[in-house]
Motif scaffolding. Sequence first.
Motif, PDB file in Angstrom:
ATOM      1  N   SER A   1       1.913  -3.257  -7.179  1.00 36.04           N
ATOM      2  CA  SER A   1       3.165  -3.438  -7.933  1.00 36.04           C
ATOM      3  C   SER A   1       4.011  -4.561  -7.334  1.00 36.04           C
ATOM      4  O   SER A   1       4.592  -5.368  -8.060  1.00 36.04           O
ATOM      5  N   ILE A   2       4.080  -4.599  -6.021  1.00 36.20           N
ATOM      6  CA  ILE A   2       4.829  -5.661  -5.347  1.00 36.20           C
ATOM      7  C   ILE A   2       4.194  -7.022  -5.643  1.00 36.20           C
ATOM      8  O   ILE A   2       4.892  -7.991  -5.977  1.00 36.20           O
ATOM      9  N   ILE A   3       2.879  -7.085  -5.557  1.00 36.27           N
ATOM     10  CA  ILE A   3       2.174  -8.338  -5.840  1.00 36.27           C
ATOM     11  C   ILE A   3       2.380  -8.754  -7.296  1.00 36.27           C
ATOM     12  O   ILE A   3       2.625  -9.927  -7.586  1.00 36.27           O
ATOM     13  N   ALA A   4       2.315  -7.786  -8.217  1.00 37.07           N
ATOM     14  CA  ALA A   4       2.516  -8.086  -9.643  1.00 37.07           C
ATOM     15  C   ALA A   4       3.931  -8.588  -9.901  1.00 37.07           C
ATOM     16  O   ALA A   4       4.144  -9.509 -10.698  1.00 37.07           O
ATOM     17  N   THR A   5       4.899  -7.998  -9.211  1.00 40.02           N
ATOM     18  CA  THR A   5       6.291  -8.445  -9.360  1.00 40.02           C
ATOM     19  C   THR A   5       6.463  -9.863  -8.838  1.00 40.02           C
ATOM     20  O   THR A   5       7.113 -10.699  -9.481  1.00 40.02           O
ATOM     21  N   LEU A   6       5.879 -10.149  -7.686  1.00 44.77           N
ATOM     22  CA  LEU A   6       5.944 -11.507  -7.142  1.00 44.77           C
ATOM     23  C   LEU A   6       5.215 -12.495  -8.047  1.00 44.77           C
ATOM     24  O   LEU A   6       5.679 -13.620  -8.249  1.00 44.77           O
ATOM     25  N   ALA A   7       4.075 -12.071  -8.599  1.00 45.25           N
ATOM     26  CA  ALA A   7       3.333 -12.932  -9.514  1.00 45.25           C
ATOM     27  C   ALA A   7       4.171 -13.244 -10.758  1.00 45.25           C
ATOM     28  O   ALA A   7       4.194 -14.383 -11.227  1.00 45.25           O
ATOM     29  N   ALA A   8       4.868 -12.225 -11.297  1.00 46.74           N
ATOM     30  CA  ALA A   8       5.722 -12.432 -12.468  1.00 46.74           C
ATOM     31  C   ALA A   8       6.837 -13.420 -12.155  1.00 46.74           C
ATOM     32  O   ALA A   8       7.218 -14.223 -13.014  1.00 46.74           O
ATOM     33  N   PHE A   9       7.338 -13.376 -10.949  1.00 47.93           N
ATOM     34  CA  PHE A   9       8.372 -14.321 -10.527  1.00 47.93           C
ATOM     35  C   PHE A   9       7.870 -15.770 -10.646  1.00 47.93           C
ATOM     36  O   PHE A   9       8.623 -16.672 -10.967  1.00 47.93           O
ATOM     37  N   PHE A  10       6.580 -15.943 -10.377  1.00 53.35           N
ATOM     38  CA  PHE A  10       5.977 -17.271 -10.453  1.00 53.35           C
ATOM     39  C   PHE A  10       5.332 -17.558 -11.808  1.00 53.35           C
ATOM     40  O   PHE A  10       4.595 -18.523 -11.967  1.00 53.35           O
ATOM     41  N   GLY A  11       5.580 -16.684 -12.789  1.00 54.61           N
ATOM     42  CA  GLY A  11       5.098 -16.911 -14.145  1.00 54.61           C
ATOM     43  C   GLY A  11       3.725 -16.373 -14.452  1.00 54.61           C
ATOM     44  O   GLY A  11       3.153 -16.686 -15.492  1.00 54.61           O
ATOM     45  N   ILE A  12       3.161 -15.567 -13.577  1.00 60.09           N
ATOM     46  CA  ILE A  12       1.839 -14.968 -13.795  1.00 60.09           C
ATOM     47  C   ILE A  12       2.039 -13.510 -14.204  1.00 60.09           C
ATOM     48  O   ILE A  12       2.682 -12.747 -13.484  1.00 60.09           O
ATOM     49  N   THR A  13       1.504 -13.121 -15.357  1.00 60.90           N
ATOM     50  CA  THR A  13       1.670 -11.740 -15.799  1.00 60.90           C
ATOM     51  C   THR A  13       0.405 -10.931 -15.523  1.00 60.90           C
ATOM     52  O   THR A  13      -0.720 -11.424 -15.690  1.00 60.90           O
ATOM     53  N   ILE A  14       0.600  -9.703 -15.098  1.00 57.07           N
ATOM     54  CA  ILE A  14      -0.498  -8.772 -14.831  1.00 57.07           C
ATOM     55  C   ILE A  14      -0.198  -7.508 -15.623  1.00 57.07           C
ATOM     56  O   ILE A  14       0.815  -6.851 -15.385  1.00 57.07           O
TER      57      ILE A  14
END
Length: 68
Positions: A19-32
């Motif tokens: 979840s933390i990684i997905a949140t950080l990824a979303a911050f950079f424009g990557i959706t999971i």
Amino acid sequence: MNENKPWYLSKTIWAALVSIIATLAAFFGITIDDGLRESLSSGLLQLVTAIAGIITIFGRVSASTKIS
């Protein structure tokens, strides 16, 4: 909860890390999506469990004392 286990074998811990990684990824424009999050959590837990098993076997084989 009377059983003890190492933190790295906890499904909750791995789900939280994903979840933390997905949140950080979303911050950079990557959706999971949720399905991928579930798969990542499960896969990481299986990988960590396998690595722990290999380390355990290696430790026992390389040990210099007997188990009594």
